[in-house]
Design a protein around this motif. Structure first.
Motif, short mmCIF file in Angstrom:
data_model
loop_
_atom_site.label_atom_id
_atom_site.label_comp_id
_atom_site.label_asym_id
_atom_site.label_seq_id
_atom_site.Cartn_x
_atom_site.Cartn_y
_atom_site.Cartn_z
N THR B 122 -3.70 -64.88 -71.39
CA THR B 122 -2.70 -64.12 -70.65
C THR B 122 -1.52 -63.74 -71.54
OG1 THR B 122 -3.31 -65.15 -68.59
CG2 THR B 122 -1.14 -64.22 -68.69
N THR B 124 -1.55 -63.29 -74.86
CA THR B 124 -1.88 -62.64 -76.13
C THR B 124 -2.27 -61.18 -75.90
OG1 THR B 124 -4.05 -63.60 -75.93
CG2 THR B 124 -2.54 -64.67 -77.44
N PRO B 125 -2.43 -60.38 -76.99
CA PRO B 125 -2.41 -58.92 -76.87
C PRO B 125 -3.29 -58.30 -75.79
CG PRO B 125 -2.55 -59.53 -79.14
CD PRO B 125 -2.59 -60.79 -78.37
N GLY B 126 -2.68 -57.54 -74.90
CA GLY B 126 -3.38 -56.64 -74.02
C GLY B 126 -4.37 -57.25 -73.06
N THR B 127 -4.30 -58.56 -72.80
CA THR B 127 -5.30 -59.18 -71.95
C THR B 127 -4.62 -60.04 -70.90
OG1 THR B 127 -5.46 -60.92 -73.59
CG2 THR B 127 -7.16 -59.26 -73.61
N LEU B 128 -5.27 -60.16 -69.72
CA LEU B 128 -4.69 -60.91 -68.60
C LEU B 128 -5.84 -61.50 -67.80
CD1 LEU B 128 -2.00 -61.24 -66.81
CD2 LEU B 128 -2.89 -59.32 -65.56
N HIS B 142 -8.59 -58.84 -67.55
CA HIS B 142 -8.14 -57.46 -67.45
C HIS B 142 -7.54 -57.06 -68.79
CE1 HIS B 142 -5.35 -54.18 -66.52
NE2 HIS B 142 -6.21 -53.86 -65.59
N MET B 143 -8.11 -56.02 -69.41
CA MET B 143 -7.57 -55.54 -70.68
C MET B 143 -6.83 -54.25 -70.43
SD MET B 143 -10.77 -56.19 -73.23
CE MET B 143 -9.96 -56.64 -74.74
N ILE B 144 -5.64 -54.12 -71.06
CA ILE B 144 -4.84 -52.92 -70.84
C ILE B 144 -5.39 -51.77 -71.67
CG2 ILE B 144 -3.10 -53.25 -72.65
CD1 ILE B 144 -1.03 -52.58 -70.51
N TYR C 32 -2.05 -54.66 -61.94
CA TYR C 32 -2.51 -55.44 -63.11
C TYR C 32 -1.75 -55.05 -64.37
CZ TYR C 32 -6.26 -56.49 -59.93
OH TYR C 32 -6.97 -56.88 -58.85
N THR C 33 -1.60 -53.75 -64.59
CA THR C 33 -0.87 -53.32 -65.79
C THR C 33 0.60 -53.72 -65.69
OG1 THR C 33 -0.92 -51.19 -64.70
CG2 THR C 33 -2.32 -51.46 -66.59
N HIS C 36 0.93 -57.16 -66.88
CA HIS C 36 0.97 -57.24 -68.34
C HIS C 36 2.41 -57.17 -68.83
CE1 HIS C 36 -3.10 -57.10 -69.89
NE2 HIS C 36 -3.42 -56.36 -68.85
N THR C 39 4.57 -60.44 -67.57
CA THR C 39 4.38 -61.74 -68.19
C THR C 39 4.71 -61.72 -69.67
OG1 THR C 39 2.08 -61.15 -68.34
CG2 THR C 39 2.69 -62.72 -66.68
N LYS C 40 4.19 -60.74 -70.41
CA LYS C 40 4.38 -60.81 -71.85
C LYS C 40 5.81 -60.50 -72.23
CE LYS C 40 -0.33 -59.85 -72.83
NZ LYS C 40 -0.79 -59.07 -71.68
N ALA C 88 2.81 -67.86 -67.38
CA ALA C 88 1.41 -67.48 -67.58
C ALA C 88 0.58 -67.88 -66.37
CB ALA C 88 0.87 -68.14 -68.84
N ALA C 91 1.32 -65.62 -63.36
CA ALA C 91 0.70 -64.30 -63.48
C ALA C 91 -0.78 -64.37 -63.10
CB ALA C 91 0.83 -63.80 -64.91
N ALA C 95 -2.55 -62.23 -60.11
CA ALA C 95 -3.70 -61.36 -60.37
C ALA C 95 -4.87 -61.73 -59.46
CB ALA C 95 -4.11 -61.47 -61.84
#
Lengths: 84, 176, 118
Positions: B122, B124-128, B142-144, C32-33, C36, C39-40, C88, C91, C95
């Motif tokens: 969650t 790290t890059p572009g992933t959830l 889920h990848m952005i 979902y986006t 992203h 959270t980050k 984390a 989130a 989701a």
């Protein structure tokens, strides 16, 4: 104005911006996302306020707030997912 | 009994961290504080022993695992997280996204390993992480920005989600 | 002097990423986006504003040798760890809830979770 108070002002402005998403929706999951972001910003600004006013107690309140808002988010998510 | 002692010791350490500077005994703490800390840690250790460490597996009792966990959090994990944020900054500014949900084989056996991997993914890059398959411990991620060609494959290895470091093998050494 | 510069840089990075997180929440198309961005970016930004406070406490600790700044430093670090872990996991919970309510990702090129979770 000290740099800490400036930081808190910007964080508060960001909270107001996040509230736009909180009110607009469109789905309840979006509102929870906005609420979660506001919670994080509140914790961050509490820690900065502790440095601004030299009150260590503020950081303790921030820790408790982070844990309680996490439990709140979990329960809202469980409720939205229909598991409660 | 062992899990009770481990949980109690951990909560006592957290208590000491939070009350450091309250008195002059032993440099930092007051006597009343230490006594209250021991009693609270005993109660918390008794209540939480079942959640905090699995009584059949003694993973939490090995100090090397704690050292590795701290090293993981400060080193590979933090750098991956910094990269993730530059990536998200790029997506927010340009609005160039290609989202999708893929299946990732985690290869973890224990609940703690799956939890750590899901949290690492969650942040790290572009992933959830969206969901988990309870039977196989597979994660739905889920990848952005889904790379070209990934969308036709059945599943990914956990290593492929991280870009620079081999986070899954770190987590395996910490949690399994 | 160098410490003041470091504190200023940490605050600038923190505010920049917090702002990006909030703009991401306003800008992205689906839940979902948005998660992203939430959270980050806000976790990372808050870690950096807290890091500025920790640096300030460290500097004052060396300057005055006052025990209360050590306490401020320790408690700030505990708060950062708590924030990173809870955000984390929260989130992930949101989701999962969105998925169980039947929201499917917008503009998705692939969706391996077509069937609703059991």
């Amino acid at each position: 104005m000290s740099i800490w108070l400036f930081t808190v002002t910007v964080l508060a402005a960001l909270m107001l911006l996040a509230m736009v998403r909180l009110f607009k929706g469109p789905t309840s999951a979006d509102r929870v996302v906005a609420l979660d972001a506001i919670n994080t910003l509140v914790v961050a600004s509490m820690i900065v306020l502790a440095a601004a006013f030299r009150q260590i107690l503020f950081v303790d309140v921030a820790i408790v707030y982070a844990l309680l808002s996490f439990v709140g988010t979990l329960y809202i998510a469980k409720y939205l997912g229909g598991e409660l | 009994m062992a899990s009770f002692i481990a949980t109690g010791c951990f909560s006592f350490v957290v208590y000491l961290l939070l009350t450091a500077g309250s008195g002059r005994l032993l440099g930092l703490w007051s006597g009343a504080d230490l006594l209250a800390g021991v009693m609270i840690a005993a109660v918390v250790g008794w209540v939480a022993r079942g959640f905090f460490c699995d009584p059949r597996r003694r993973a939490a009792l090995q100090p090397m695992r704690w050292v590795r966990a701290i090293g993981y959090a400060c080193g590979p994990f933090f750098l991956e997280m910094a990269k993730a944020n530059v990536d998200v900054a790029y997506r927010v500014i340009t609005g160039r996204i290609r989202p999708g949900i893929v299946r990732v084989r985690s290869g973890m056996q224990t609940d703690l390993g799956v939890l750590m991997l899901a949290n690492s993914i969650t942040l790290t890059p572009g992933t959830l992480t969206v969901g988990i398959d309870e039977d196989t411990n597979d994660l739905f991620v889920h990848m952005i920005n889904v790379p070209e060609g990934i969308e036709t494959r059945e599943s990914l290895e956990a290593r492929e989600v991280f870009s620079t470091f081999d986070c899954p093998s770190w987590i395996r050494r910490i949690a399994e | 002097m160098i410490l003041n510069l470091l504190i200023g840089a940490a605050i600038a990075i923190g505010l920049f990423f917090n702002a990006l997180g909030v703009f991401g929440i306003l800008r992205f198309p689906d839940v979902y986006t948005r998660l992203h961005a939430d959270t980050k970016a806000t976790t990372f930004g808050s870690i950096f504003t807290s890091l500025a406070v920790a640096l300030y406490a460290l500097g004052r600790l060396f300057e005055t040798a006052d025990g209360q700044y050590a306490t401020l430093l320790l408690h700030t670090l505990v708060a950062v760890v708590v924030l990173a872990i809870t955000n984390a996991t929260g989130a992930h919970a949101i989701a999962r809830a969105a998925r169980r309510r039947g929201h499917s990702p917008a503009q998705a090129v692939v969706d391996k979770l077509e069937e609703p979770a059991p």
